[in-house]
Design a protein around this motif. Structure first.
Motif, PDB file in Angstrom:
ATOM      1  N   GLY A  92      65.076 119.643  56.789  1.00  0.00           N
ATOM      2  CA  GLY A  92      66.081 118.642  57.610  1.00  0.00           C
ATOM      3  C   GLY A  92      64.980 117.345  58.141  1.00  0.00           C
ATOM      4  N   PHE A  93      64.007 117.116  57.558  1.00  0.00           N
ATOM      5  CA  PHE A  93      63.187 116.027  57.716  1.00  0.00           C
ATOM      6  C   PHE A  93      63.108 115.028  56.450  1.00  0.00           C
ATOM      7  N   ILE A 115      59.748 110.111  57.531  1.00  0.00           N
ATOM      8  CA  ILE A 115      60.613 108.695  57.502  1.00  0.00           C
ATOM      9  C   ILE A 115      62.164 108.952  57.026  1.00  0.00           C
ATOM     10  N   PRO A 116      62.793 109.303  57.929  1.00  0.00           N
ATOM     11  CA  PRO A 116      64.249 109.723  57.325  1.00  0.00           C
ATOM     12  C   PRO A 116      64.925 108.517  56.964  1.00  0.00           C
ATOM     13  N   ARG A 117      65.971 108.712  56.131  1.00  0.00           N
ATOM     14  CA  ARG A 117      66.713 107.796  55.385  1.00  0.00           C
ATOM     15  C   ARG A 117      68.106 108.070  55.871  1.00  0.00           C
ATOM     16  N   GLY A 124      62.585 107.501  64.887  1.00  0.00           N
ATOM     17  CA  GLY A 124      61.512 107.042  64.079  1.00  0.00           C
ATOM     18  C   GLY A 124      60.035 107.317  64.244  1.00  0.00           C
ATOM     19  N   ASP A 125      59.847 108.435  65.139  1.00  0.00           N
ATOM     20  CA  ASP A 125      58.395 108.984  65.350  1.00  0.00           C
ATOM     21  C   ASP A 125      57.954 109.381  64.107  1.00  0.00           C
ATOM     22  N   TRP A 126      56.556 109.532  64.108  1.00  0.00           N
ATOM     23  CA  TRP A 126      55.862 110.446  63.077  1.00  0.00           C
ATOM     24  C   TRP A 126      55.951 109.984  61.635  1.00  0.00           C
ATOM     25  N   ASP A 127      55.970 108.612  61.492  1.00  0.00           N
ATOM     26  CA  ASP A 127      55.850 107.823  60.214  1.00  0.00           C
ATOM     27  C   ASP A 127      54.217 108.252  59.708  1.00  0.00           C
ATOM     28  N   SER A 169      55.456 107.955  69.407  1.00  0.00           N
ATOM     29  CA  SER A 169      54.553 106.750  69.268  1.00  0.00           C
ATOM     30  C   SER A 169      53.685 106.119  69.981  1.00  0.00           C
ATOM     31  N   GLU A 170      53.583 106.447  71.271  1.00  0.00           N
ATOM     32  CA  GLU A 170      52.458 105.780  71.915  1.00  0.00           C
ATOM     33  C   GLU A 170      51.214 106.254  71.520  1.00  0.00           C
TER      34      GLU A 170
END
Length: 355
Positions: free
Chosen positions: A115-116, A55-57, A47-50, A276-277
């Motif tokens: 792939g993303f 935002i993968p489903r 769930g990183d990189w939103d 995410s940090e």
């Protein structure tokens, strides 16, 4: 066909039977021979990189470092046909924007990350599709093993493009590489091939040994020194610093260390994306960068035409990306390899070769 399918952020990846991809008029469908398993896949899974719009489903298929054979082409595809052996950059371009026309398709204004996103699934599957096939597919040599081509994927290609095109590495230059994962080791190998004196920095001795095998002339365990930039400078002529420094982790402290180990006028190359940090943002020693005219560059993938440079260097023996491939596995093993990526329990580049 079989594929490894995303079920939700942090949820176990599952091997499932899914429909084979459709082939649009400008597309090609490829039967997968091999696909690298990249830490970028792991980041998306977690769930990183939103903040980047990733935002993968549920139902997404990861995998963006493939090689395979064309099994179907759309009616508008003219450069490729069934049976061709191909690879593709992960950042698929349209071939029409100003950046594409200027030879910088890796930063296409309409770039689609393979792939993303749901509408361009990846290659953790028996088959995958590629949009704008005439623009994005790259024919690969028949005599190169599939795992070596997959090893050229996101990590090696991004490092190669960055080190060979974005910054200036000349014979005899000092080059620091911060982080010796797959992309960092690729940077070590490329900089060495260009004549650089590489200093590799990591916290794992086995990875530093790997870097030495790939040509690093000096290594630093950052847990054993108080000041990484000073430790880097101690190896250089007159403790001046390095001409080029590569950050391959995306961590705030190592980015600062990278900038701070440069000579005046030196070049920092950012390869690693943050977690995410950091949330996509870090602080930098701006005043010192201005005062010493230190330059900051990014590198993102590689345009299709630069694959020829890699193939030529492979043919002449100057580089061997296969040396960075540390293990191979089957499609059903991908979930466990992805788990290990999160534990930093992999070396080099893992590649799936059995589908």
């Amino acid at each position: 066909m079989d594929a490894v399918v995303f079920q939700g952020v942090g949820e176990p990846l599952e091997l499932k039977s899914v429909d084979r991809p459709d082939c649009g008029a400008n597309e090609a469908v490829i039967e997968t021979e091999a696909c690298g398993i990249c830490r970028s896949d792991w980041h998306a899974w977690q769930g990183d990189w939103d903040w980047l719009g990733i935002i993968p489903r549920s139902g997404l298929i990861f995998g963006h470092e493939p090689v395979g054979r064309v099994v179907e082409v759309g009616e508008n595809v003219t450069r490729f046909s069934e049976g061709d052996r191909v690879t593709t950059p992960f950042n698929l371009s349209d071939g029409t924007c100003p950046h594409c026309r200027a030879g910088r398709a890796n930063i296409c204004e309409s770039s689609v990350p393979m792939g993303f996103v749901q509408f361009q699934k990846g290659a953790f599957a028996e088959e995958f599709s590629v949009r704008n096939a005439d623009q994005n597919l790259v024919e690969v040599p028949e005599n190169v093993p599939a795992h070596e081509i997959a090893g050229l994927g996101c990590r090696f290609a991004t490092a190669f493009h960055g080190v060979s095109q974005r910054v200036d590495v000349s014979a005899g230059d000092w080059v620091a590489v911060h982080g010796c994962g797959g992309v960092g080791l690729s940077a070590v190998h490329t900089a060495t091939a260009l004549g650089g004196n590489v200093i590799a920095i990591d916290i794992v001795e086995e990875k530093l040994e790997f870097a030495r095998d790939l040509g690093a002339v000096e290594t630093i365990d950052s847990t054993e020194v108080d000041d990484v930039p000073q430790a880097v400078k101690s190896f250089t002529d007159g403790s001046r610093g390095v001409e080029v420094s590569v950050e391959a982790l995306g961590i705030s402290q190592t980015i600062k260390d990278s900038v701070n180990c440069l000579i005046p006028g030196g070049q920092h190359l950012q390869v690693g994306l943050t977690t995410s940090e950091e949330g996509g943002e870090v602080s930098l020693p701006i005043d010192f960068m201005v005062q010493n005219e230190r330059e900051f560059y990014g590198t993102y993938g590689m345009p299709p035409h630069e694959y020829d440079d890699i193939f030529q260097m492979m043919s002449s023996g100057k580089i061997n990306p296969g040396k960075i491939v540390s293990e191979t596995c089957s499609l059903g093993d991908i979930p466990s390899v992805m788990e290990r990526l999160g534990e930093y329990d992999t070396m080099g580049i893992p590649v799936c070769t059995e589908f």
